[in-house]
Design an enzyme around this catalytic site. Structure first.
Site, mmCIF file in Angstrom:
data_model
loop_
_atom_site.group_PDB
_atom_site.id
_atom_site.type_symbol
_atom_site.label_atom_id
_atom_site.label_comp_id
_atom_site.label_asym_id
_atom_site.label_seq_id
_atom_site.Cartn_x
_atom_site.Cartn_y
_atom_site.Cartn_z
ATOM 1 N N TYR A 95 0.823 -1.205 0.000
ATOM 2 C CA TYR A 95 0.000 0.000 0.000
ATOM 3 C C TYR A 95 0.857 1.255 0.000
ATOM 4 C CZ TYR A 95 0.745 0.562 5.112
ATOM 5 O OH TYR A 95 1.283 0.740 6.363
ATOM 6 N N ASP A 97 1.876 4.529 2.008
ATOM 7 C CA ASP A 97 1.893 5.042 3.374
ATOM 8 C C ASP A 97 2.825 6.250 3.439
ATOM 9 O OD1 ASP A 97 1.497 5.318 6.080
ATOM 10 O OD2 ASP A 97 2.897 3.742 6.646
ATOM 11 N N GLU A 102 4.713 0.860 0.576
ATOM 12 C CA GLU A 102 5.123 0.052 1.732
ATOM 13 C C GLU A 102 4.728 -1.400 1.525
ATOM 14 O OE1 GLU A 102 3.997 -0.450 6.442
ATOM 15 O OE2 GLU A 102 4.562 1.538 5.712
ATOM 16 N N SER A 104 4.237 -4.610 3.821
ATOM 17 C CA SER A 104 4.144 -5.164 5.165
ATOM 18 C C SER A 104 4.089 -6.679 5.030
ATOM 19 C CB SER A 104 2.897 -4.653 5.893
ATOM 20 O OG SER A 104 2.994 -3.270 6.138
ATOM 21 N N HIS A 158 9.762 -0.847 10.068
ATOM 22 C CA HIS A 158 9.204 -1.196 11.362
ATOM 23 C C HIS A 158 9.195 -2.699 11.573
ATOM 24 C CE1 HIS A 158 6.735 2.820 11.125
ATOM 25 N NE2 HIS A 158 8.035 3.010 11.223
ATOM 26 N N ASN A 160 7.328 -5.764 14.177
ATOM 27 C CA ASN A 160 6.195 -6.010 15.068
ATOM 28 C C ASN A 160 6.388 -7.341 15.771
ATOM 29 O OD1 ASN A 160 4.269 -3.730 14.228
ATOM 30 N ND2 ASN A 160 4.829 -4.656 12.268
ATOM 31 N N ARG A 242 0.846 -5.859 20.640
ATOM 32 C CA ARG A 242 1.785 -5.831 19.515
ATOM 33 C C ARG A 242 2.798 -4.728 19.775
ATOM 34 N NH1 ARG A 242 1.881 -2.944 14.267
ATOM 35 N NH2 ARG A 242 -0.052 -1.963 14.962
ATOM 36 N N HIS A 244 5.243 -2.358 18.529
ATOM 37 C CA HIS A 244 5.508 -1.738 17.234
ATOM 38 C C HIS A 244 6.851 -1.028 17.319
ATOM 39 C CE1 HIS A 244 4.501 -0.153 13.342
ATOM 40 N NE2 HIS A 244 4.503 1.109 13.740
#
Length: 501
Positions: A95, A97, A102, A104, A158, A160, A242, A244
């Protein structure tokens, strides 16, 4: 006593059009996502289900009031109707971002799989740029797996980690902060330039360190904190939190990614089980993360809250020693591999850091840059060095300096090309990502939307049917393969699941 944990990575890719610095990054990012999604899901494009998204809930027990959030280009991401947001057959989310495409990655259970599906993201982006370039009249778009434009803007990589809700968040902050401040010596990606705008002459260990201005907080784009407090579990909120993590660099090196995920998972396990036996709290974590990054000799020492002084390397060694005592003689194969590699890397950093040029990003990049400097007599202020830095992270395998090292045998890899190629289209088998990805592949026409914790089906009945996926280790191949193979349509699947609108 294991590194096994539900984990996932997110990478915002740098994007540009060579020769056109004014190109709209949102529109470029949308072109990238749409170009890939058009071929990945040709019949119907299930979009992202935002129902469970709530990024303003803070782990410290409150909710932040919404505000008009601008990205680092001064743009409002919600203003552009062309932004794309899709779910791929490998269970990942692709998507736009904050004006960047990005990727994910889908949830995995171990650091090796994290490397595989992270690398699959690079190949997705490479292919997306290639497809976008085939559209008549469209510009050539370049994508980079890096973290800054060296003009004052940074974009995130990032991580998670699912942790037990019962663990005090204050305890997580206390023990993770020194670890995050120091782990850059192992998993920094390196950067030409000092300061957020990169105008200071020199080379530093981390590409992200200079952009952190707070110890703890909810922000991800302004006043970035070392510990992010977003409390959005994408799972059963009564059981899970979670974590982050926004403090890491974008890594090309598989060793750096493996150790980044593996050591963090292990430290979290130690926190959950009360195995952190030494207080390593820092007097000023923000200054410390900058100071450690700015010294590739690894000699600089930072002050602890109790007055002691340690280098980033010494802090990492302390965490390793506590982990060794915690793991003992009983551990699974990947935990043993993380411990062995962590020890080898720390020992090499203590004795001859440049011996790790075939394993760690920042060392490999420093060796390349020094070669250019010596050959052409360049100072650190030379723009040519910033171009070398950028080219290291190019996603095109025929252009990337990182991949040039790999192809020459000068950079070690941990996973096979075939594993990465398979992961471009196939989801991990041992998490709910398997159910998500297989449903997208099998029933794409009958899926309206999906997210980490649900899939929304449109099977021709009044109302959509939402199938919740609150347990990340359910919906695995072992759980649902037979169910999927014997359900020719989404309607049959819904009937057998017994889910109703």
């Amino acid at each position: 006593m294991t590194v096994r944990r539900i984990v996932g990575t997110e990478v915002e890719y740098g994007i540009s059009v060579p020769g056109n610095p004014t190109a709209n990054p949102m529109m470029l990012s949308a072109e990238i996502v749409n170009a890939y999604a058009a071929s990945d899901t040709p019949r119907r494009r299930p979009t992202w289900d935002f129902v469970s998204e709530d990024p303003l809930v803070d782990a410290r027990g409150f909710e932040v009031a919404p505000a008009k959030a601008l990205d680092h280009n001064g743009l409002d991401p919600s203003d552009d109707p062309h932004l794309a947001n899709v779910v791929l057959t490998n269970g990942a989310r692709l998507y736009v971002d904050h004006a960047h495409p990005e990727y994910s990655a889908p949830e995995v259970t171990n650091p090796r799989d994290a490397v595989i599906w992270d690398k699959a993201g690079e190949r997705v982006m490479e292919e997306a740029a290639r497809r976008a370039a085939t559209v008549p009249g469209r510009p050539l778009i370049s994508l980079y797996k890096n973290n800054t434009d060296n003009k004052g803007a940074s974009y995130g990589t990032h991580e998670n980690y699912l942790v037990r809700r019962s663990i005090s968040f204050d305890r997580i902050v206390a023990h993770l902060t020194p670890f995050f401040v120091s782990r850059q010596v192992v998993c920094g990606s390196g950067r030409v330039g000092i300061g957020q705008d990169g105008r200071g002459d020199g080379f530093q260990i981390s590409s992200r360190a200079d952009f952190f201005e707070a110890e703890v907080g909810l922000e991800t784009t302004l006043k970035r904190p070392i510990i992010n407090t977003r409390d959005e579990p994408h799972a059963d909120a009564g059981k899970y939190r979670r974590l982050h993590v926004i403090v890491g660099d974008a890594n090309m090196s598989e060793t750096s990614t493996f150790l980044k995920i593996g050591t963090t998972s292990l430290v979290l396990s130690m926190i959950e089980n009360g195995a952190i036996t030494e207080d390593l709290a820092l007097r000023d974590p923000v200054s410390a993360i900058h100071d450690i990054s700015h010294d590739p000799t690894l000699a600089v020492q930072v002050e602890l809250a109790d007055g002691r002084r340690m280098s980033g390397l010494e802090l990492q060694r302390r965490y390793f020693e506590m982990a060794a005592a915690y793991v003992g003689e009983s551990s699974d194969e990947q935990t043993s591999e993380v411990m062995t590699m962590w020890d080898e890397v720390l020992t090499a950093l203590e004795t001859d850091p440049m011996s790790l040029a075939d394993r760690l990003d920042w060392v490999a990049k420093l060796r390349l840059l020094n070669a250019y400097r010596e050959r052409d007599r360049l100072g650190w202020a030379s723009p040519r060095l910033q171009l070398v830095d950028l080219q290291y992270s190019d996603v095109r395998q025929d252009k990337s300096l990182y991949y040039r090292l790999v192809h020459r045998g000068s950079m070690r890899t941990l996973v096979s090309t075939q594993e990465v190629d398979d992961a471009i289209a196939l989801p991990p088998a041992d998490t709910r990502a398997y159910f998500r990805g297989e449903c997208i592949k099998r029933y794409g026409l009958e899926i309206a939307a999906a997210s980490w914790d649900s899939i929304v089906f449109d099977v021709g009945r009044p109302g959509y049917i939402r199938v919740p996926l609150l347990e990340p280790e359910r919906g695995t191949r072992a759980h649902v393969e037979e169910l999927l193979q014997t359900s020719a349509t989404a309607g049959e699947l819904i009937e057998r699941l017994g889910v109703h609108p």
